[in-house]
Design an enzyme around this catalytic site. Structure first.
Site, PDB file in Angstrom:
ATOM      1  N   TYR A 155      25.870  -3.311   5.434  1.00  0.00           N
ATOM      2  CA  TYR A 155      25.191  -4.560   5.063  1.00  0.00           C
ATOM      3  C   TYR A 155      24.469  -5.140   6.266  1.00  0.00           C
ATOM      4  CZ  TYR A 155      24.565  -9.418   3.568  1.00  0.00           C
ATOM      5  OH  TYR A 155      24.033 -10.650   3.269  1.00  0.00           O
ATOM      6  N   LYS A 159      20.381  -5.704   6.739  1.00  0.00           N
ATOM      7  CA  LYS A 159      19.816  -7.038   6.965  1.00  0.00           C
ATOM      8  C   LYS A 159      19.134  -7.142   8.332  1.00  0.00           C
ATOM      9  CE  LYS A 159      20.744  -9.282   3.121  1.00  0.00           C
ATOM     10  NZ  LYS A 159      19.663  -9.857   2.309  1.00  0.00           N
TER      11      LYS A 159
END
Lengths: 245, 81
Positions: A155, A159
């Site tokens: 994740y 990002k």
């Protein structure tokens, strides 16, 4: 702040996206409101907000990982012959596992939704912004991309890729009147938190100066500012909205 | 205006060349057709023919003639009309 502007916002059926939808509408923007699937609940939400704020909200349904659907959706939007003034890339997913237990599938899925879809949707939409020689792109990243927390390697990488992409395109497109900025929210009170442990939530809250979670509207207000002409000289930035972490 | 005329005019307007010069144009063969000029060309082609080129086709579009082939084969542009 956004009167007369037209915005595409992804992932508007819940969480930060839902707050973006209301905040942009409240500020006068007409919105193409993306959600993956059509529901009566979402249709009602867009209709109610449209009436409440006197703006046009058009639901747009497509799977962000299906590039044909994505391209067709952007083509349909373009055929309305309206300016596309702002693109908010908000939709995202958050899975978690310790690094050594993070599968290839998880990494691919995180990047597919959180980064590749943003990359290619932005490519399509900026074609029209380039013709206009104007536009504002707002990408929703995460404080996790900047700080890294246990169990979020895929994740955080996806990002962080958004942040790098945003900086790069701000340089490439700036001379064409297009701005691109990121927001890195801290802990936000949405259902994405179901995948974050209580201990991590408490740790994040305590590590912030304000000692609390953000409400989605607090992120939405910053996005509205970045979409507006009030931020006309801001580009290439990642704005941390994290309560002072 | 025919599709061929529209297509030729895109090159004239993008690169400031004469209409009789367009058929031999290739990417980076003239100063104006650099990467920045290429994106401007692509934008005009998309606008004139109301299409969205895939990135792979944008990359492959490296000459006037190649562009005709791509638009005809993949985007339904009929250059006989």
């Amino acid at each position: 702040m956004l009167k007369g502007k037209n915005a595409i916002i992804t992932g508007t059926n819940r969480g930060i996206g839902k707050a973006l939808l209301e905040e942009f509408a409240a500020n006068g923007a007409n919105i193409w409101a993306h959600s993956r699937k059509e529901t009566s609940e979402f249709n009602k939400l867009t209709q109610d907000l449209s009436v409440k704020y006197g703006v046009k909200i058009t639901p747009v349904y497509f799977d962000l990982t299906d590039y044909n659907e994505m391209k067709n959706a952007v083509m349909r939007i373009s055929k309305e012959k309206q300016h596309i003034d702002c693109l908010v890339n908000n939709a995202g997913i958050m899975d978690g596992a310790l690094f050594s237990m993070t599968s290839q599938d998880m990494v691919r899925k995180e990047f597919e939704v959180n980064f590749f879809s943003v990359f290619f949707l932005t490519q399509y939409v900026t074609k029209f912004m380039l013709r206009q020689q104007s536009g504002s792109i707002v990408n929703i990243s995460s404080y996790i991309a900047l700080k890294g927390i246990e169990g979020k390697s895929a994740y955080s990488a996806s990002k962080a890729a958004l942040i790098a992409m945003t900086k790069t395109i701000s340089n490439e497109l700036g001379s064409k009147g297009i701005r691109a900025n990121c927001i890195a929210p801290g802990i936000v009170n949405t259902d994405l938190l179901k995948d974050v442990s209580e201990a991590e939530i408490a740790k994040a809250k305590n590590s912030s100066a304000l000692k609390r979670m953000a409400q989605p509207v607090e992120i939405a207000k910053v996005a509205a500012y970045l979409a507006s002409d009030n931020s006309s000289f801001i580009t290439g930035q990642t704005i941390s909205v994290d309560g002072g972490m | 205006m025919t599709n061929l005329e529209k297509y030729m005019n895109v090159f004239v307007n993008s690169f400031g060349v004469k209409i009789e010069e367009v058929k031999t144009l290739k990417y980076q063969n003239i100063k104006a057709w650099d990467s920045v000029g290429h994106m401007g060309l692509v934008a005009k082609i998309e606008e004139v023919f109301d299409i969205m080129l895939e990135t792979e086709d944008i990359i492959d579009l490296n000459s006037f003639e190649k562009g005709k082939e791509i638009l005809s084969d993949k985007y339904g542009v009929d250059f006989s009309k």
